[in-house]
Design a protein around this motif. Structure first.
Motif, PDB file in Angstrom:
ATOM      1  N   GLU A  66       0.833  -1.208   0.000  1.00 60.35           N
ATOM      2  CA  GLU A  66       0.000   0.000   0.000  1.00 60.35           C
ATOM      3  C   GLU A  66       0.868   1.259   0.000  1.00 60.35           C
ATOM      4  O   GLU A  66       0.577   2.218  -0.714  1.00 60.35           O
ATOM      5  CB  GLU A  66      -0.954  -0.003   1.193  1.00 60.35           C
ATOM      6  CG  GLU A  66      -2.064  -1.018   1.056  1.00 60.35           C
ATOM      7  CD  GLU A  66      -2.962  -1.069   2.278  1.00 60.35           C
ATOM      8  OE1 GLU A  66      -2.655  -0.407   3.288  1.00 60.35           O
ATOM      9  OE2 GLU A  66      -3.976  -1.789   2.213  1.00 60.35           O
ATOM     10  N   THR A  69       2.353   1.578  -3.424  1.00 62.94           N
ATOM     11  CA  THR A  69       1.338   2.048  -4.373  1.00 62.94           C
ATOM     12  C   THR A  69       1.138   3.548  -4.243  1.00 62.94           C
ATOM     13  O   THR A  69       1.112   4.272  -5.254  1.00 62.94           O
ATOM     14  CB  THR A  69       0.003   1.311  -4.130  1.00 62.94           C
ATOM     15  OG1 THR A  69       0.218  -0.090  -4.295  1.00 62.94           O
ATOM     16  CG2 THR A  69      -1.065   1.782  -5.097  1.00 62.94           C
ATOM     17  N   ARG A  70       1.010   4.045  -3.024  1.00 62.89           N
ATOM     18  CA  ARG A  70       0.823   5.495  -2.815  1.00 62.89           C
ATOM     19  C   ARG A  70       2.027   6.277  -3.341  1.00 62.89           C
ATOM     20  O   ARG A  70       1.872   7.309  -4.003  1.00 62.89           O
ATOM     21  CB  ARG A  70       0.596   5.790  -1.337  1.00 62.89           C
ATOM     22  CG  ARG A  70      -0.803   5.485  -0.857  1.00 62.89           C
ATOM     23  CD  ARG A  70      -1.072   6.067   0.534  1.00 62.89           C
ATOM     24  NE  ARG A  70      -0.232   5.457   1.554  1.00 62.89           N
ATOM     25  CZ  ARG A  70      -0.514   4.333   2.197  1.00 62.89           C
ATOM     26  NH1 ARG A  70      -1.622   3.690   1.929  1.00 62.89           N
ATOM     27  NH2 ARG A  70       0.293   3.856   3.117  1.00 62.89           N
ATOM     28  N   THR A  72       4.166   5.384  -5.663  1.00 65.33           N
ATOM     29  CA  THR A  72       4.198   5.295  -7.123  1.00 65.33           C
ATOM     30  C   THR A  72       3.190   6.242  -7.746  1.00 65.33           C
ATOM     31  O   THR A  72       3.507   6.973  -8.704  1.00 65.33           O
ATOM     32  CB  THR A  72       3.925   3.849  -7.586  1.00 65.33           C
ATOM     33  OG1 THR A  72       4.918   2.989  -7.018  1.00 65.33           O
ATOM     34  CG2 THR A  72       3.949   3.736  -9.098  1.00 65.33           C
ATOM     35  N   ILE A  73       1.989   6.278  -7.220  1.00 68.41           N
ATOM     36  CA  ILE A  73       0.958   7.198  -7.730  1.00 68.41           C
ATOM     37  C   ILE A  73       1.419   8.640  -7.568  1.00 68.41           C
ATOM     38  O   ILE A  73       1.237   9.465  -8.469  1.00 68.41           O
ATOM     39  CB  ILE A  73      -0.392   6.953  -7.025  1.00 68.41           C
ATOM     40  CG1 ILE A  73      -0.969   5.610  -7.484  1.00 68.41           C
ATOM     41  CG2 ILE A  73      -1.368   8.095  -7.299  1.00 68.41           C
ATOM     42  CD1 ILE A  73      -2.179   5.161  -6.686  1.00 68.41           C
ATOM     43  N   GLN A  74       2.046   8.962  -6.451  1.00 67.86           N
ATOM     44  CA  GLN A  74       2.538  10.316  -6.223  1.00 67.86           C
ATOM     45  C   GLN A  74       3.587  10.703  -7.262  1.00 67.86           C
ATOM     46  O   GLN A  74       3.559  11.804  -7.803  1.00 67.86           O
ATOM     47  CB  GLN A  74       3.101  10.463  -4.823  1.00 67.86           C
ATOM     48  CG  GLN A  74       3.600  11.870  -4.529  1.00 67.86           C
ATOM     49  CD  GLN A  74       4.122  12.024  -3.113  1.00 67.86           C
ATOM     50  OE1 GLN A  74       3.896  11.175  -2.258  1.00 67.86           O
ATOM     51  NE2 GLN A  74       4.827  13.100  -2.867  1.00 67.86           N
ATOM     52  N   TYR A  76       3.936   9.444 -10.287  1.00 65.88           N
ATOM     53  CA  TYR A  76       3.241   9.611 -11.567  1.00 65.88           C
ATOM     54  C   TYR A  76       2.511  10.954 -11.620  1.00 65.88           C
ATOM     55  O   TYR A  76       2.540  11.650 -12.635  1.00 65.88           O
ATOM     56  CB  TYR A  76       2.250   8.477 -11.803  1.00 65.88           C
ATOM     57  CG  TYR A  76       2.863   7.148 -12.167  1.00 65.88           C
ATOM     58  CD1 TYR A  76       4.151   7.048 -12.689  1.00 65.88           C
ATOM     59  CD2 TYR A  76       2.154   5.969 -11.981  1.00 65.88           C
ATOM     60  CE1 TYR A  76       4.704   5.829 -13.024  1.00 65.88           C
ATOM     61  CE2 TYR A  76       2.708   4.741 -12.319  1.00 65.88           C
ATOM     62  CZ  TYR A  76       3.967   4.686 -12.839  1.00 65.88           C
ATOM     63  OH  TYR A  76       4.507   3.472 -13.180  1.00 65.88           O
ATOM     64  N   GLN A  77       1.839  11.315 -10.528  1.00 66.42           N
ATOM     65  CA  GLN A  77       1.095  12.577 -10.500  1.00 66.42           C
ATOM     66  C   GLN A  77       2.033  13.774 -10.625  1.00 66.42           C
ATOM     67  O   GLN A  77       1.764  14.707 -11.375  1.00 66.42           O
ATOM     68  CB  GLN A  77       0.268  12.691  -9.211  1.00 66.42           C
ATOM     69  CG  GLN A  77      -0.656  13.889  -9.192  1.00 66.42           C
ATOM     70  CD  GLN A  77      -1.697  13.834 -10.301  1.00 66.42           C
ATOM     71  OE1 GLN A  77      -2.419  12.858 -10.418  1.00 66.42           O
ATOM     72  NE2 GLN A  77      -1.765  14.866 -11.124  1.00 66.42           N
TER      73      GLN A  77
END
Length: 91
Positions: A66, A69-70, A72-74, A76-77
Motif C-alpha cells: 500500500e 502504491t501510494r 508510485t501514484i505520487q 506519476y502525479q
C-alpha cells in the motif's frame, strides 16, 4: 521471498543493499559455484537461515504494497503535473 519467510541469497549490488539491507546472505553471483555454495550454506545452516528469516520479516515492513502504491501514484502525479506545466509554458 522475504515476505514469504524465505532466506534470501543476493548479490552485493547497490540496489540489493538498498532494498534488502542486512536481511540477505550476500555473495558474488556472477559465477555459478559461489552462488551454489551460498545457497547450500543457507539451506544447511539453521542459525543463518533463521537469522535471515527474522531480518527479512523486519526489512519488508518498510515495503508494504500500500505504501509502495501510494508512492508510485505520487511520482506519476508529480510527473504528469510537471509535464502539463512545461507543455503550457511551451505553447
Amino acid at each position: 521471498a522475504m515476505a514469504c519467510g524465505t532466506p534470501v541469497v543476493a548479490s552485493p549490488e547497490a540496489a540489493s543493499v538498498e532494498i534488502a539491507g542486512e536481511a540477505v546472505f550476500r555473495v558474488e553471483c556472477s559465477h555459478a559455484l559461489p552462488l551454489a555454495e551460498a545457497i547450500a550454506q543457507v539451506l544447511t545452516d539453521d542459525t543463518l537461515s533463521d537469522r535471515l528469516r527474522q531480518l527479512g520479516t523486519k526489512q519488508i515492513q518498510s515495503f508494504h504494497y500500500e505504501a509502495c502504491t501510494r508512492a508510485t501514484i505520487q511520482v506519476y502525479q508529480e510527473t504528469l503535473d510537471e509535464y502539463r506545466s512545461h507543455r503550457t509554458r511551451s505553447i
